[in-house]
Design a protein around this motif. Structure first.
Motif, PDB file in Angstrom:
ATOM      1  N   GLY A   1     -74.040 -47.677  55.856  1.00  0.00           N
ATOM      2  CA  GLY A   1     -75.360 -47.585  56.467  1.00  0.00           C
ATOM      3  C   GLY A   1     -76.123 -48.891  56.384  1.00  0.00           C
ATOM      4  O   GLY A   1     -76.722 -49.341  57.367  1.00  0.00           O
ATOM      5  N   VAL A   2     -76.113 -49.516  55.207  1.00  0.00           N
ATOM      6  CA  VAL A   2     -76.764 -50.823  55.046  1.00  0.00           C
ATOM      7  C   VAL A   2     -76.109 -51.845  55.965  1.00  0.00           C
ATOM      8  O   VAL A   2     -76.787 -52.673  56.589  1.00  0.00           O
ATOM      9  CB  VAL A   2     -76.704 -51.282  53.579  1.00  0.00           C
ATOM     10  CG1 VAL A   2     -77.189 -52.728  53.440  1.00  0.00           C
ATOM     11  CG2 VAL A   2     -77.532 -50.362  52.688  1.00  0.00           C
TER      12      VAL A   2
ATOM     13  N   ALA B   1     -78.300 -68.926  55.643  1.00  0.00           N
ATOM     14  CA  ALA B   1     -77.535 -68.879  56.886  1.00  0.00           C
ATOM     15  C   ALA B   1     -76.173 -68.230  56.665  1.00  0.00           C
ATOM     16  O   ALA B   1     -75.702 -67.441  57.493  1.00  0.00           O
ATOM     17  CB  ALA B   1     -77.365 -70.291  57.457  1.00  0.00           C
ATOM     18  N   PHE B   2     -75.543 -68.546  55.522  1.00  0.00           N
ATOM     19  CA  PHE B   2     -74.268 -67.911  55.191  1.00  0.00           C
ATOM     20  C   PHE B   2     -74.450 -66.399  55.024  1.00  0.00           C
ATOM     21  O   PHE B   2     -73.651 -65.596  55.523  1.00  0.00           O
ATOM     22  CB  PHE B   2     -73.694 -68.510  53.906  1.00  0.00           C
ATOM     23  CG  PHE B   2     -72.463 -67.798  53.403  1.00  0.00           C
ATOM     24  CD1 PHE B   2     -71.259 -67.927  54.065  1.00  0.00           C
ATOM     25  CD2 PHE B   2     -72.526 -66.987  52.281  1.00  0.00           C
ATOM     26  CE1 PHE B   2     -70.123 -67.262  53.616  1.00  0.00           C
ATOM     27  CE2 PHE B   2     -71.410 -66.328  51.817  1.00  0.00           C
ATOM     28  CZ  PHE B   2     -70.195 -66.462  52.486  1.00  0.00           C
ATOM     29  N   GLY B   3     -75.532 -66.017  54.325  1.00  0.00           N
ATOM     30  CA  GLY B   3     -75.815 -64.594  54.174  1.00  0.00           C
ATOM     31  C   GLY B   3     -76.039 -63.918  55.510  1.00  0.00           C
ATOM     32  O   GLY B   3     -75.599 -62.781  55.733  1.00  0.00           O
ATOM     33  N   ALA B   4     -76.725 -64.609  56.428  1.00  0.00           N
ATOM     34  CA  ALA B   4     -76.968 -64.043  57.753  1.00  0.00           C
ATOM     35  C   ALA B   4     -75.675 -63.880  58.532  1.00  0.00           C
ATOM     36  O   ALA B   4     -75.471 -62.880  59.232  1.00  0.00           O
ATOM     37  CB  ALA B   4     -77.935 -64.939  58.521  1.00  0.00           C
ATOM     38  N   VAL B   5     -74.785 -64.868  58.430  1.00  0.00           N
ATOM     39  CA  VAL B   5     -73.488 -64.778  59.114  1.00  0.00           C
ATOM     40  C   VAL B   5     -72.716 -63.546  58.632  1.00  0.00           C
ATOM     41  O   VAL B   5     -72.152 -62.784  59.428  1.00  0.00           O
ATOM     42  CB  VAL B   5     -72.670 -66.071  58.886  1.00  0.00           C
ATOM     43  CG1 VAL B   5     -71.215 -65.880  59.297  1.00  0.00           C
ATOM     44  CG2 VAL B   5     -73.288 -67.227  59.659  1.00  0.00           C
TER      45      VAL B   5
ATOM     46  N   LEU C   1     -73.246 -58.477  49.445  1.00  0.00           N
ATOM     47  CA  LEU C   1     -73.547 -59.897  49.551  1.00  0.00           C
ATOM     48  C   LEU C   1     -74.864 -60.147  50.275  1.00  0.00           C
ATOM     49  O   LEU C   1     -75.707 -60.933  49.825  1.00  0.00           O
ATOM     50  CB  LEU C   1     -72.403 -60.623  50.274  1.00  0.00           C
ATOM     51  CG  LEU C   1     -72.593 -62.127  50.486  1.00  0.00           C
ATOM     52  CD1 LEU C   1     -72.773 -62.845  49.151  1.00  0.00           C
ATOM     53  CD2 LEU C   1     -71.412 -62.723  51.247  1.00  0.00           C
ATOM     54  N   LYS C   2     -75.093 -59.452  51.388  1.00  0.00           N
ATOM     55  CA  LYS C   2     -76.318 -59.742  52.133  1.00  0.00           C
ATOM     56  C   LYS C   2     -77.555 -59.211  51.407  1.00  0.00           C
ATOM     57  O   LYS C   2     -78.624 -59.820  51.489  1.00  0.00           O
ATOM     58  CB  LYS C   2     -76.238 -59.201  53.555  1.00  0.00           C
ATOM     59  CG  LYS C   2     -76.175 -57.703  53.725  1.00  0.00           C
ATOM     60  CD  LYS C   2     -76.011 -57.396  55.206  1.00  0.00           C
ATOM     61  CE  LYS C   2     -75.786 -55.937  55.495  1.00  0.00           C
ATOM     62  NZ  LYS C   2     -75.565 -55.698  56.923  1.00  0.00           N
TER      63      LYS C   2
END
Length: 478
Positions: free
Chosen positions: A36-37, A307-311, A188-189
């Motif tokens: 869900g997340v 940015a890595f987290g967003a990817v 991770l995100k």
């Protein structure tokens, strides 16, 4: 009389209460929450935050809460129906049981819009953060010709195609592998967003929150509609009804945990970003979170981490939403409303391989070549209409199937589903007349497709099954 399929027949036909029906039960509560997340947290907060802040200013926190209330009211409905009818069709199946085949087909039609536009838009957002990451790590960026579609000044958005292709590869390998990947990316995100809050609050200034609501109630309403896009995807949890180990217990819990967790996170992130650099600065930046970290730390390293987290975050949304779309199409195919290729499950991987690749191809085309800004509101109104139907289905099934086993029941019935409908209608109103017209044309097109193909090929129609026959023959579920 509408063609209505009872919940008991839906469960029996899907095999959701027995083993050996094609799909495998591998997802526990933790995997469902992560799923869900994974479906919710992505472009909406990493890319779309600037749109919401641009409309509401610092009052975007209220917008997020109002959008969350709309989702929570409907999440109760999804939780009740997801536990009572644990099949892959999600709101499509709920509408079939509560309101009949025509409404169910239109819900499935709207879900094509919701999931198709959201996946394509998310993939385009992924491309933006890939360039942020490449710039931070290697000091280079992909040329516009390869990282944007013709509508955005390029030729083809190659990263958007790549992330959809990668999601397809994972999905056809098996749900266990997909669930593990989604869980890892979700953790991770969440960690990246928590770290962003920790950094943002070190530079928090009260003055950046004034004026709190520069555009007044109108701005908060518009911000709520924009913020709602950030919550799209929580209903995908119910598409795992046939692959959850204990769907009747775990699906309702997973839905409510996800909405609560995501709402707290969104409000914390929005406050951290605005408190650090001000609402005007956040509203002007598509990749606002990376910019905030760079400004606060005076270094590009933190922005590169974000940015890595967003990817990772946006890739997990693509994976989770495409999973949900393939399962809904599988349910519609079982009912004969769309071609049978979508219901075929590989005996080796227990996944709908052909359907997954078809969905990937269809979603990749607009992501590669189209500018999707103009249809995001259309995606939002389709999602809201679907959510309103699910609330109506709760009301209809409480009357028609009072003895149906419901591990979770909507609290304060019937007030809660009625409020859910009212909130959905309010946000539909906020999308504006142009979007209403587009949505009306879209629904008419769906009705024409149903009349020309779906109604004629429906297995319920061919079998001559009436609602009373259906209820009488169907085995009663647990």
């Amino acid at each position: 009389m509408p063609r209505i399929k009872s919940p008991h027949l839906l469960v029996a036909e899907s095999g959701a209460d027995r083993a050996g029906h094609g799909l495998k039960r591998t997802m526990g509560l933790f995997q469902l929450v992560c799923f869900g997340v994974g479906a919710i947290v992505g472009t909406g907060i990493f890319v779309g935050l600037s749109d919401s802040v641009g409309e509401a200013g610092p009052a975007v926190v209220i917008s997020f809460v109002l959008a969350a209330i709309t989702c929570v009211l409907t999440a109760f409905a999804f939780a009740e129906l997801g536990g009572a009818i644990p099949v892959s069709g999600s709101s499509y199946s709920f509408a079939y049981a509560g309101l009949g085949e025509t409404t169910a087909f239109l819900v499935g039609w709207c879900l094509l819009l919701e999931y198709g536009v959201s996946v394509s838009a998310v993939a385009v957002g992924w491309s933006q953060y890939v360039n942020e990451l490449l710039d931070g790590v290697l000091g280079v960026q992909l040329p516009d010709a390869l990282s944007a579609g013709p509508g955005d000044g390029g030729v083809i958005n190659l990263p958007a195609v790549v992330v959809i292709a990668l999601a397809c590869v994972l999905l056809v390998r098996g749900v266990r592998e997909s669930a593990r990947a989604t869980a890892a990316m979700a953790v991770l995100k969440l960690a990246v967003l928590v770290a962003f809050c920790a950094i943002g609050y070190t530079a928090f200034e009260d003055g950046n929150l004034t004026p709190f609501s520069p555009a007044g109630l109108g701005g908060i309403g518009a911000g709520t509609t924009a913020a709602f896009f950030s919550y799209i995807g929580f209903d995908a949890i119910t598409t795992a009804g046939e692959e959850a180990k204990n769907p009747r217990r775990d699906i309702p819990v997973a839905i409510l945990v996800c909405i609560g967790l995501v709402t707290l996170l969104y409000c914390a992130v929005a406050l951290a970003a605005i408190g650090a650099i001000g609402g005007d600065a956040v509203g002007d930046r598509p990749a606002a979170l990376s910019y905030v970290v760079d400004e606060v730390t005076g270094s590009s390293v933190g922005g590169t981490v974000v940015a890595f987290g967003a990817v990772v975050a946006i890739a997990s949304v693509v994976l989770a939403v495409m999973y949900g779309q393939t399962r809904i199409l599988m349910s519609m195919s079982r009912d004969g409303l769309i071609p049978r290729v979508f219901e075929k499950v590989s005996p080796r991987t227990a996944t709908p391989v052909a359907g997954t690749w078809i969905v990937g191809l269809v979603f990749a085309l607009p992501a590669a070549f189209a500018s999707l800004d103009s249809v995001v509101n259309l995606c939002t109104i389709g999602t809201l209409a679907t959510m309103a139907v699910v609330n109506v289905a709760v009301l209809a099934l409480r009357r028609r199937e009072p003895g149906l086993a419901r591990p979770f029941r909507v609290p304060l019935y019937p007030v809660t589903p009625l409020l859910g409908i009212a909130f959905c209608l309010y946000l539909i109103y906020e999308t504006g007349a142009e979007t209403w017209l587009q949505f009306g044309v879209f629904l008419v097109a769906g009705l024409l497709v149903y009349a020309a193909y779906g109604r004629r090929t429906s297995r319920l129609g061919r079998a001559g099954v009436t609602p009373s026959d259906d209820a009488g023959r169907a085995p009663r579920g647990a």
